[in-house]
Design a protein around this motif. Sequence first.
Motif, mmCIF file in Angstrom:
data_model
loop_
_atom_site.group_PDB
_atom_site.id
_atom_site.type_symbol
_atom_site.label_atom_id
_atom_site.label_comp_id
_atom_site.label_asym_id
_atom_site.label_seq_id
_atom_site.Cartn_x
_atom_site.Cartn_y
_atom_site.Cartn_z
ATOM 1 N N ILE A 1 11.344 -40.705 -3.601
ATOM 2 C CA ILE A 1 12.323 -41.808 -3.689
ATOM 3 C C ILE A 1 13.067 -41.749 -5.023
ATOM 4 O O ILE A 1 14.293 -41.877 -5.084
ATOM 5 C CB ILE A 1 11.618 -43.177 -3.523
ATOM 6 N N VAL A 2 12.298 -41.534 -6.079
ATOM 7 C CA VAL A 2 12.910 -41.525 -7.415
ATOM 8 C C VAL A 2 13.897 -40.367 -7.569
ATOM 9 O O VAL A 2 14.837 -40.438 -8.351
ATOM 10 C CB VAL A 2 11.797 -41.489 -8.490
ATOM 11 N N ALA A 3 13.691 -39.324 -6.772
ATOM 12 C CA ALA A 3 14.608 -38.181 -6.861
ATOM 13 C C ALA A 3 16.006 -38.538 -6.345
ATOM 14 O O ALA A 3 16.955 -37.795 -6.565
ATOM 15 C CB ALA A 3 14.041 -37.002 -6.072
ATOM 16 N N HIS A 4 16.148 -39.653 -5.654
ATOM 17 C CA HIS A 4 17.478 -40.068 -5.187
ATOM 18 C C HIS A 4 18.272 -40.626 -6.362
ATOM 19 O O HIS A 4 17.763 -41.415 -7.151
ATOM 20 C CB HIS A 4 17.334 -41.121 -4.086
ATOM 21 N N GLU A 5 19.528 -40.212 -6.448
ATOM 22 C CA GLU A 5 20.334 -40.563 -7.626
ATOM 23 C C GLU A 5 20.525 -42.075 -7.819
ATOM 24 O O GLU A 5 20.711 -42.545 -8.931
ATOM 25 C CB GLU A 5 21.706 -39.895 -7.534
ATOM 26 N N ALA A 6 20.432 -42.839 -6.732
ATOM 27 C CA ALA A 6 20.681 -44.281 -6.848
ATOM 28 C C ALA A 6 19.476 -45.031 -7.411
ATOM 29 O O ALA A 6 19.571 -46.202 -7.761
ATOM 30 C CB ALA A 6 21.042 -44.848 -5.479
ATOM 31 N N VAL A 7 18.324 -44.340 -7.481
ATOM 32 C CA VAL A 7 17.082 -45.046 -7.789
ATOM 33 C C VAL A 7 16.695 -44.902 -9.258
ATOM 34 O O VAL A 7 16.743 -43.815 -9.824
ATOM 35 C CB VAL A 7 15.941 -44.507 -6.892
ATOM 36 N N ALA A 8 16.303 -46.026 -9.858
ATOM 37 C CA ALA A 8 15.814 -45.976 -11.228
ATOM 38 C C ALA A 8 14.296 -45.830 -11.236
ATOM 39 O O ALA A 8 13.736 -45.024 -11.969
ATOM 40 C CB ALA A 8 16.213 -47.241 -11.974
ATOM 41 N N GLU A 9 13.645 -46.608 -10.392
ATOM 42 C CA GLU A 9 12.188 -46.634 -10.423
ATOM 43 C C GLU A 9 11.649 -47.039 -9.058
ATOM 44 O O GLU A 9 12.294 -47.808 -8.344
ATOM 45 C CB GLU A 9 11.751 -47.668 -11.459
ATOM 46 N N ALA A 10 10.455 -46.558 -8.737
ATOM 47 C CA ALA A 10 9.883 -46.933 -7.447
ATOM 48 C C ALA A 10 8.365 -46.968 -7.530
ATOM 49 O O ALA A 10 7.761 -46.215 -8.293
ATOM 50 C CB ALA A 10 10.315 -45.938 -6.377
ATOM 51 N N ALA A 11 7.779 -47.854 -6.764
ATOM 52 C CA ALA A 11 6.317 -47.879 -6.626
ATOM 53 C C ALA A 11 6.004 -48.036 -5.149
ATOM 54 O O ALA A 11 6.628 -48.826 -4.447
ATOM 55 C CB ALA A 11 5.733 -49.039 -7.419
#
Length: 687
Positions: A572-582
């Motif tokens: 998920i984090v590898a997506h450019e729109a994402v800053a952080e994910a858990a």
Amino acid sequence: MTELEATLEDMLAVERFDPPAGFTRRRPVEADRAAADLDAERFWADAARDLLTWDKPFTQVLDDTNPPFYTWFADGELNLSANCLDRHVSAGRGERVAFHWRGEEGERRDVTYAQLLADTQRLANGLRSLGVAAGDVVGIFLPMIPEVAVAMLACARIGAVHNVVFGGFAPSAVRERMEVSAAKVLITVDGARRKGRRAEVKAAVDAELGDLPALEHIVVVRGPRTGGDGGASEPAASGSGKEPAASGTGLAAGVGTGASEAPMTPGRDVWYDALLAGADPDCPAIPLPAEHPLFILYSSGSTAKPKGILHTTAGYLLGATYTHRMVFDINPDTDVYWCSADVGWITGHSYIVYGPLSNGATSVMYEGAPDYPDRDIWWQIIEEFQVTVFYTAPTAIRTCIKWGPEYPGRHDLSSLRVLGTVGEPINPKAWLWYHLVIGGGRCPIVDTWWQTETGSVLISPLAGVTSTKPGSATQPLPGISPALRSEDGEPVTEGTGVLVITKPWPSMLRTLYKDDKRFVETYFSRFGPTTYVVGDAARLDADGYYWIIGRIDDVINVSGHRLSTAEVESAIVAHEAVAEAAVVAEPDEQTGQAIVAFVTLAGEQTGDAAMEARLREHVAHRIGKLARPRRIIWADDLPKTRSGKIMRRLLRDVAAGRELGDVTTLRDPAVMAVITDRVRTARDDEE
Ligand code: WT7
């Protein structure tokens, strides 16, 4: 309430089921238990002599001088494919059907042991002609077709190490697994079909794997085709509807049905049928040391990097052979056995390919989905082939419950005599439904507990011998020594604890591929080098029955498929729109657990339905459809400690609808209030 529902309710009070009165066990097993209790090593040695055919008999049994690096039967030599094929053919059983293959459009192919042996020899020679030698890694990315068994057996015949990737994984996940294992050859398919759609697998594989330096050749099987360009075609555009039909998210994900020719790179790519046609038909099985590596199978762990679980030849085959015949009470002369798993998981390795073939059994292999062309296809197959032993997953049973008893009700299931489950704990209601609706109350159910690492079933009832309690995997098989430990390592004799195995067993993993350090750290650091730490919590009752509770690490079990939270997060984090994910799990009635992702977007972007669809599609592309989050919760911030560590424990509580644990160590306690609110809203929207 229907009559069935009322009966199920009543039966929930029954704690213990003795073996059904009319059941006759064919394989006595009591003597094994006694022998194993007396001397487990000797029991395994006798079983290895009795069940396997050796080119050079072993004189050593267990070598435990360098724990946790155990070896079994190390000075013996054998060939696994000879044990699965040649010995049956030379005993006059060549015409016996190994696989009744059933295609999803109703096609049928009966593959005999003699045919399997012939193709295996040709492919083994073909692989050799491509430069594959003993010890080389060969990747296999194939749908459920007999060629997948041929591919595995051909590797085993020449001592190549296979690395099968589940067809539901995306080509980029295939790439990762080929890259880290330095696979020399990949055996794949031109196109695969699922529910009438076709995926252009070879083209997608080319796009992802074309530049892998170690990969010298790609062997391409012509996959089953629907007549003409038949089947319903699906639009290629993604983002339309709930399930975007994306190309390149795995064998099962395709679009369109056109019979297009796969792209072939001259010199590198070769058609499977051409390779077989040009190969010498004779490829004598070469004797290999018992500890020769047989396969790597990647499985999820606590980190984003999948673990390459390594199994070796004799011990693994002994485990698969012994447990397949003893747990299910298989008689190869009379039983028709069907395991509904995919060959890309350990269940498929041990209980579709190696166990059944080593025992000379007749199996069903089914290409398709459980609801295509209709929801009664499984029961139709059981009736058509007179299946006697059926092995599936609790999640599948729960789906069938949802669909309703009318689908199995349309078919004669009276051929069934033993039922099995695997992959996750089975809830008593699903157990009872399976028992009554599918088994007609006359079939023992074996709830088999094991793992990719254990190679074969370790804790399970023995059909018709063990009294069962719905939801419990009951007791260890002969020769297996499980135990429970408290957090600080004290033995737990009744109650809840961490599951461990205290003695080595033949089919245990030998290491993680080229990573001995991680092997020791993962399984043998907590309680020392002789105690295998399973990663599950369990409860032991007063009768000595084990009740598996679930994983104690960051592994999620979705429909019996093991996924790592870290792996999904990093996708998920590898997506450019994402800053952080858990990523955490929430309980789900159907799939056991489902994935919930808490996501903070970068910059000014907003989390809306379109973004959610994009992220889900992105995860499908990076890992595979099975890893797509069920739910995405947009968060302005994630709960973190003062040192910046994400507190997943709190997110797990929210996802499970539990009271929040201690929030005082949070840097900003207000964060959790916002998140809790969003989860509630998301749930309400759903209802
Ligand atoms: C994990 C292993 C073994 C093939 C399928 C999964 C869970 C497996 C059971 C069962 C309760 C079970 C455990 C285990 N599990 N079987 N009968 N009852 N839980 O293999 O992907 O290696 O996953 O599956 O949590 O550790 P795997």
